[in-house]
Design a protein around this motif. Structure first.
Motif, PDB file in Angstrom:
ATOM      1  N   ALA A   1       4.119   4.413  10.370  1.00  0.00           N
ATOM      2  CA  ALA A   1       3.328   5.221   9.432  1.00  0.00           C
ATOM      3  C   ALA A   1       3.253   6.670   9.895  1.00  0.00           C
ATOM      4  N   ARG A   2       3.049   6.876  11.199  1.00  0.00           N
ATOM      5  CA  ARG A   2       2.982   8.240  11.760  1.00  0.00           C
ATOM      6  C   ARG A   2       4.296   8.976  11.536  1.00  0.00           C
ATOM      7  N   ASP A   3       5.398   8.312  11.845  1.00  0.00           N
ATOM      8  CA  ASP A   3       6.701   8.960  11.716  1.00  0.00           C
ATOM      9  C   ASP A   3       7.030   9.262  10.258  1.00  0.00           C
TER      10      ASP A   3
ATOM     11  N   ALA B   1      -5.488  -1.016   6.715  1.00  0.00           N
ATOM     12  CA  ALA B   1      -6.511  -0.466   7.603  1.00  0.00           C
ATOM     13  C   ALA B   1      -6.201   0.967   8.030  1.00  0.00           C
ATOM     14  N   LEU B   2      -4.994   1.459   7.718  1.00  0.00           N
ATOM     15  CA  LEU B   2      -4.627   2.816   8.098  1.00  0.00           C
ATOM     16  C   LEU B   2      -5.409   3.847   7.283  1.00  0.00           C
ATOM     17  N   PRO B   3      -5.761   4.981   7.883  1.00  0.00           N
ATOM     18  CA  PRO B   3      -6.471   6.029   7.128  1.00  0.00           C
ATOM     19  C   PRO B   3      -5.669   6.472   5.915  1.00  0.00           C
ATOM     20  N   GLY B   4      -6.314   6.508   4.769  1.00  0.00           N
ATOM     21  CA  GLY B   4      -5.661   6.980   3.557  1.00  0.00           C
ATOM     22  C   GLY B   4      -4.869   5.939   2.812  1.00  0.00           C
TER      23      GLY B   4
ATOM     24  N   ALA C   1       0.840  -1.202   0.000  1.00  0.00           N
ATOM     25  CA  ALA C   1       0.000   0.000   0.000  1.00  0.00           C
ATOM     26  C   ALA C   1       0.873   1.250   0.000  1.00  0.00           C
ATOM     27  N   ARG C   2       0.230   2.354  -0.369  1.00  0.00           N
ATOM     28  CA  ARG C   2       0.840   3.673  -0.240  1.00  0.00           C
ATOM     29  C   ARG C   2      -0.088   4.552   0.594  1.00  0.00           C
ATOM     30  N   ILE C   3       0.518   5.421   1.366  1.00  0.00           N
ATOM     31  CA  ILE C   3      -0.210   6.517   2.008  1.00  0.00           C
ATOM     32  C   ILE C   3       0.574   7.777   1.659  1.00  0.00           C
ATOM     33  N   GLY C   4       0.032   8.563   0.750  1.00  0.00           N
ATOM     34  CA  GLY C   4       0.772   9.724   0.286  1.00  0.00           C
ATOM     35  C   GLY C   4       2.083   9.293  -0.340  1.00  0.00           C
TER      36      GLY C   4
END
Length: 465
Positions: A414-416, A453-456, A325-328
């Motif tokens: 992911a947050r970092d 499951a992470l937002p975005g 997956a990608r987030i941004g």
């Protein structure tokens, strides 16, 4: 299914009624063996009995009447101590074999012209097996793939002329296959692993070597001492193995030169394929896998254009440098198959900076072998029993946190990464999974699910670009 006719009318005991054990029992019955099966798990015995497999406690049978004891691969043969069935068999002089041995006997007896490619190695054997099968299928061959990957070997279709068998073999399976005789045997590498099962690295390496010792043609990775010695020993026997290397330019053999795969025949050298742009085969470890597959295809007569097309179209395997997956601007990569430090090194080597999720059930040597790659780690997120051990090894060279569980590690990484504007989040544990997960596949699936499951999160398929 391949009926095991070589034991027709003979009494055989089988122990271990998991997936491959149950398949073996059915293959023996289909071939006419007089079978008695058992397992230490009452549920497994009951399940087998419900599927028509004759069962009885093997402590109550007459062992001198048996022609063989067939052990499931996971049952200890010698270390840390022989399973009680192995002791009873040895005391009675009963041969102890496994499903790969049964397959080898059936092929010799009923399909000797069917090409049999067998692959082993501490690391890379699953990708190599899948790549060979893919390339042969792309070339229009009738291919059956199984063994330690996917399907149990005796669930494959029966040997016939022209049918190609591509079989991954673990050290456990080789140890139970005394007459293993592949058309082409591949020995990729040896690093410390499964020492609880084999006692010493030397014994482990000797078992691995048996696969090519009985082969008609051998392909051997010579980037470690065990492979080099094995290749030299075959030459002393008058054989000519194909050497493959990612670290040295060979006089004769296949070697990697950057992303190019070079075929060397004395002074004649030419690039036979390039892995540039093949996302599923990035990294030196995959160059070794590709060279093994190329060696097989050349030996079987495939032309070079067909070989290159097969490499380019290979989709890769789950849990091996799998982008999920990608987030941004953050890419999440599942390399759960990396169950020791040597297996994690290629993934860490593939990126300049990475947020590394590592840990689980530690293996001998820890992550000391990765110290030269610590500078590539932005931060480590440590999980499982190995977390404090890995923390000590990282010391003040790498920022780290002890996340304990995989889901926490995913959220924090992911947050970092988001705060830093993106990057690579890599699960490449350098550990077995058994402290928190049933196997590396379950661990990889849990990572994929946690990421998606992470937002975005935008799920993606394919391989790392």
């Amino acid at each position: 299914m391949i009926p095991v006719r070589s034991f027709s009318g003979k009494k055989v005991a089988i122990f271990g009624l998991g997936g491959s054990g149950l398949a073996t029992a059915k293959a023996l019955l289909s071939g006419g063996a007089e079978l008695t099966a058992f397992d230490d798990s009452p549920d497994s015995v009951e399940d087998a009995r419900g599927q028509g497999v004759p069962t009885a406690d093997l402590r109550s049978i007459e062992w001198t009447d048996l022609s063989a004891l067939v052990l499931a691969p996971g049952v200890p043969l010698t270390h840390p101590k022989p399973h009680w069935t192995a002791t009873l068999a040895n005391d009675a002089g009963v041969p102890i074999i496994g499903d790969v041995e049964l397959f080898a006997r059936e092929r010799r007896a009923f399909g000797p012209t069917a090409p049999f490619i067998a692959i082993t190695g501490t690391n890379g054997k699953s990708t190599t097996t899948a790549l060979i099968a893919h390339m042969l299928r792309q070339a229009g061959k009738d291919v059956q793939m199984g063994g330690n990957i996917g399907r149990a070997v005796l669930t494959l279709d029966p040997p016939v002329e022209g049918r190609h068998y591509v079989v991954e073999c673990s050290s456990y399976q080789i140890d139970l296959a005394p007459s293993l005789d592949p058309t082409i045997g591949i020995h990729l590498n040896v690093t410390p692993d499964h020492l609880d099962r084999h006692g010493t690295i030397e014994n482990y390496a000797a078992i691995k070597a048996q696969l090519v010792a009985g082969s008609d043609y051998a392909i051997i990775g010579v980037d470690d001492d065990y492979g080099r010695r094995l290749a030299d020993a075959l030459v002393e026997e008058g054989r000519e193995p194909l050497r493959i290397s990612t670290t040295q330019h060979l006089g004769t053999g296949l070697f990697a030169d950057g992303s190019d795969i070079v075929l060397a025949l004395g002074p004649d050298r030419r690039v036979i394929a390039s892995l540039d742009g093949v996302g599923s085969l990035r990294g030196l470890h995959n160059a070794q896998n590709a060279m093994a597959a190329i060696g097989v295809c050349l030996r079987l007569g495939l032309d070079e254009d067909t070989i290159r097309e097969g490499l380019m179209s290979f989709p890769g395997l789950a849990h091996r440098m799998e982008q999920v997956a990608r987030i941004g601007e953050t890419l999440f990569i599942n390399d759960s198959k990396a169950t020791n430090a040597e297996a994690a090194a290629p993934a860490l080597s593939s990126f300049d900076q990475v947020r590394w999720i590592a840990g689980g059930l530690p293996k001998a040597g820890g992550i000391d072998a990765l110290s030269h790659l610590f500078e590539r780690i932005q931060k480590a997120y440590l999980i499982g029993e190995a977390a404090p051990i890995f923390a000590s090894a990282l010391g003040d060279q790498v920022r780290y946190e002890i996340s304990d569980t995989l889901d926490v590690a995913v959220r924090h990484a992911a947050r970092d990464a988001e705060e830093a504007g993106g990057g690579i989040v890599l699960l490449s544990p350098a550990c077995a999974s058994f402290d928190q997960f049933r196997n590396f596949e379950v661990r990889g699936d849990a990572f994929r699910a946690a990421v998606q499951a992470l937002p975005g999160a935008e799920p993606i398929g394919g391989d790392v670009p």
